[in-house]
Write an enzyme that holds these catalytic residues in place. Structure first.
Site, PDB file in Angstrom:
ATOM      1  N   THR A 179      50.522  -0.841 -71.519  1.00  0.00           N
ATOM      2  CA  THR A 179      50.727  -2.433 -71.067  1.00  0.00           C
ATOM      3  C   THR A 179      51.369  -2.283 -69.892  1.00  0.00           C
ATOM      4  O   THR A 179      52.211  -2.287 -69.462  1.00  0.00           O
ATOM      5  CB  THR A 179      51.019  -3.204 -71.958  1.00  0.00           C
ATOM      6  OG1 THR A 179      50.358  -3.198 -72.930  1.00  0.00           O
ATOM      7  CG2 THR A 179      50.896  -5.180 -71.587  1.00  0.00           C
ATOM      8  N   ARG A 207      40.631  -7.532 -83.199  1.00  0.00           N
ATOM      9  CA  ARG A 207      42.479  -7.396 -83.194  1.00  0.00           C
ATOM     10  C   ARG A 207      42.481  -8.040 -81.353  1.00  0.00           C
ATOM     11  O   ARG A 207      42.209  -7.424 -80.708  1.00  0.00           O
ATOM     12  CB  ARG A 207      42.519  -6.110 -83.364  1.00  0.00           C
ATOM     13  CG  ARG A 207      45.321  -6.155 -83.798  1.00  0.00           C
ATOM     14  CD  ARG A 207      45.029  -5.870 -81.852  1.00  0.00           C
ATOM     15  NE  ARG A 207      46.805  -6.334 -81.887  1.00  0.00           N
ATOM     16  CZ  ARG A 207      47.594  -5.524 -80.740  1.00  0.00           C
ATOM     17  NH1 ARG A 207      46.949  -5.773 -79.985  1.00  0.00           N
ATOM     18  NH2 ARG A 207      48.613  -5.708 -81.429  1.00  0.00           N
ATOM     19  N   VAL A 208      43.469  -8.775 -81.453  1.00  0.00           N
ATOM     20  CA  VAL A 208      44.074  -9.091 -80.231  1.00  0.00           C
ATOM     21  C   VAL A 208      45.832  -9.591 -80.709  1.00  0.00           C
ATOM     22  O   VAL A 208      45.832 -10.171 -81.460  1.00  0.00           O
ATOM     23  CB  VAL A 208      43.597 -10.779 -79.789  1.00  0.00           C
ATOM     24  CG1 VAL A 208      44.003 -11.075 -78.874  1.00  0.00           C
ATOM     25  CG2 VAL A 208      41.734 -10.133 -79.267  1.00  0.00           C
ATOM     26  N   GLY A 209      46.415  -8.701 -79.289  1.00  0.00           N
ATOM     27  CA  GLY A 209      47.556  -8.986 -79.534  1.00  0.00           C
ATOM     28  C   GLY A 209      48.093  -9.958 -78.925  1.00  0.00           C
ATOM     29  O   GLY A 209      47.611 -11.352 -78.411  1.00  0.00           O
ATOM     30  N   ASP A 210      49.205 -10.461 -78.797  1.00  0.00           N
ATOM     31  CA  ASP A 210      50.401 -11.341 -77.539  1.00  0.00           C
ATOM     32  C   ASP A 210      49.836 -11.282 -76.381  1.00  0.00           C
ATOM     33  O   ASP A 210      49.498 -12.980 -75.650  1.00  0.00           O
ATOM     34  CB  ASP A 210      51.366 -11.029 -77.981  1.00  0.00           C
ATOM     35  CG  ASP A 210      52.101  -9.676 -77.017  1.00  0.00           C
ATOM     36  OD1 ASP A 210      51.715  -8.562 -77.059  1.00  0.00           O
ATOM     37  OD2 ASP A 210      52.426  -9.481 -75.879  1.00  0.00           O
ATOM     38  N   THR A 230      55.781  -7.027 -73.394  1.00  0.00           N
ATOM     39  CA  THR A 230      55.090  -5.235 -73.893  1.00  0.00           C
ATOM     40  C   THR A 230      55.684  -5.288 -74.798  1.00  0.00           C
ATOM     41  O   THR A 230      56.496  -5.178 -75.830  1.00  0.00           O
ATOM     42  CB  THR A 230      54.916  -4.858 -72.333  1.00  0.00           C
ATOM     43  OG1 THR A 230      54.371  -3.297 -73.230  1.00  0.00           O
ATOM     44  CG2 THR A 230      56.054  -4.237 -72.440  1.00  0.00           C
ATOM     45  N   GLY A 231      54.912  -5.076 -75.789  1.00  0.00           N
ATOM     46  CA  GLY A 231      55.035  -3.552 -76.655  1.00  0.00           C
ATOM     47  C   GLY A 231      54.379  -4.395 -78.313  1.00  0.00           C
ATOM     48  O   GLY A 231      53.386  -4.618 -78.360  1.00  0.00           O
ATOM     49  N   GLY A 233      52.947  -6.355 -80.488  1.00  0.00           N
ATOM     50  CA  GLY A 233      51.980  -8.418 -80.157  1.00  0.00           C
ATOM     51  C   GLY A 233      52.115  -8.651 -81.084  1.00  0.00           C
ATOM     52  O   GLY A 233      52.798  -9.847 -80.999  1.00  0.00           O
TER      53      GLY A 233
HETATM   54  N1  ASP Z   1      51.511  -6.261 -76.225  1.00  0.00           N
HETATM   55  C1  ASP Z   1      50.349  -5.696 -76.628  1.00  0.00           C
HETATM   56  C2  ASP Z   1      49.339  -5.782 -77.530  1.00  0.00           C
HETATM   57  O1  ASP Z   1      50.083  -5.839 -78.644  1.00  0.00           O
HETATM   58  C3  ASP Z   1      51.235  -3.646 -76.614  1.00  0.00           C
HETATM   59  C4  ASP Z   1      51.372  -3.155 -75.479  1.00  0.00           C
HETATM   60  O2  ASP Z   1      51.835  -4.197 -75.116  1.00  0.00           O
HETATM   61  O3  ASP Z   1      51.885  -2.121 -76.148  1.00  0.00           O
HETATM   62  O4  ASP Z   1      48.266  -5.530 -77.224  1.00  0.00           O
END
Ligand code: ASP
Length: 316
Positions: A179, A207-210, A230-231, A233
């Site tokens: 990301t 699916r939608v993350g943060d 990032t990470g 979500g």
């Molecule tokens: N935060 C992102 C998500 O959950 C993924 C990522 O940052 O690696 O979609």
């Protein structure tokens, strides 16, 4: 030169290439890409561009690089397609609310951050998803591409390996990050943040993350700061990580770096295994970066040389 508030009127840009389980060679390549993105933002700021111009430009550089999980080269979802999410946040003028444009589930746009910018500046609505978002992009003159064209051979291979592992019920290690995110302060003190992603590896369709969520994947507020996360979500959105970090600056006894570490520390208190990362620029153009994941390539600039690295304090 210092302003009346004692803030230095210099530009500041920090970008990340995603928190995750990067291998060293890939992390180094991704770090070099972050330097190129910072250079693009720096050039714009030196030519009189705004914080939003710089955040969008840096984000586009990263979306165009196939090694990140954003734009071209994004992770495939479980159905073998790419679905893209992004947000662009404007910290606003002093005393006003921040503003943003956001998109999710795009399938036909190489640079989702461009659509986020157009939504922010040209629409009264703030968040578009799926087919409607792709149609809006076309209507606003952004070039459409086939979903296939967003997929690289390396991501297909990763997708096949993931499917195989799931079939055989083998646990995979943490996915490399990818990301991308940007936080900018322009010389007038305006703040902006951008985050763009293909989401988590092998996510269920829809699916939608943060990342595209205001206050979770990115946040900025006039005078205080701008941040991109990032990470993991699902953890970041529960903690509203970027909003938490930026709002801490209003009362913080800590500097930008301490604030990043404290916000992640707070998240880990509730969700100890979360692999997350955060970059931040404060109202005076000072930087913070922290992660609980293995690595997070990032680069930054405030008028001198561009600096970069892929590890900082692993556990804040
Ligand atoms: N935060 C992102 C998500 O959950 C993924 C990522 O940052 O690696 O979609």
């Amino acid at each position: 030169m210092a302003s009346r508030t004692g803030q230095v009127n210099r530009p500041a840009v920090i970008v990340h290439g995603g928190a995750g389980g990067w291998e060293d060679a890939a992390a180094q390549e991704a770090t070099a890409g972050c330097v190129r993105a910072v250079a693009a933002a720096a050039e714009l700021l030196q030519a009189g561009g705004t914080a939003l111009d710089a955040a969008e430009a840096a984000c586009c550089v990263l979306e165009d690089e196939p090694l990140y999980d954003a734009g071209i080269g994004s992770y495939l979802n479980a159905a073998g397609e790419v679905e893209l999410d992004a947000i662009l946040v404007d910290g606003g003028a002093a005393g006003s609310l921040p503003d943003f444009g956001a998109v999710a589930g795009l399938r036909h746009l190489q640079n989702p951050i461009r659509l986020a910018r157009k939504i922010l500046e040209q629409r009264s609505e703030r968040f578009f998803i799926g087919n409607g978002a792709d149609a809006l992009a076309a209507q606003l003159g952004l070039p459409q591409i086939e979903n296939e064209a967003l997929i690289t051979a390396a991501r297909r291979k990763l997708h096949a390996a993931q499917r195989e592992a799931e079939k055989n019920e083998v646990q995979q290690g943490p996915a490399p990050g990818g990301t991308v995110g940007v936080a900018v302060r322009d010389p007038s003190g305006r703040l902006a943040a951008a985050t763009s992603t293909g989401g988590s590896l092998h996510k269920p369709p829809g699916r939608v993350g943060d990342s595209p969520l205001f206050g979770a994947g990115a946040y900025a507020r006039a005078g205080l700061g701008a941040a991109s996360a990032t990470g993991d979500g699902e953890s970041i959105m529960r903690a509203l990580l970027t909003q938490d970090a930026v709002e801490r600056l209003a009362t913080a006894s800590q500097d930008a770096q301490g604030t990043c570490a404290a916000a992640i520390h707070q998240l880990l208190h509730s969700i100890p295994d979360a692999g997350v990362g955060l970059i931040l620029v404060d109202g005076a153009g000072r930087f913070g970066a922290a992660h609980s994941s293995d690595a997070m390539p990032h680069a930054w600039w405030n008028g001198g040389e561009i600096h970069s690295r892929f590890h900082c304090s692993k556990r804040p």
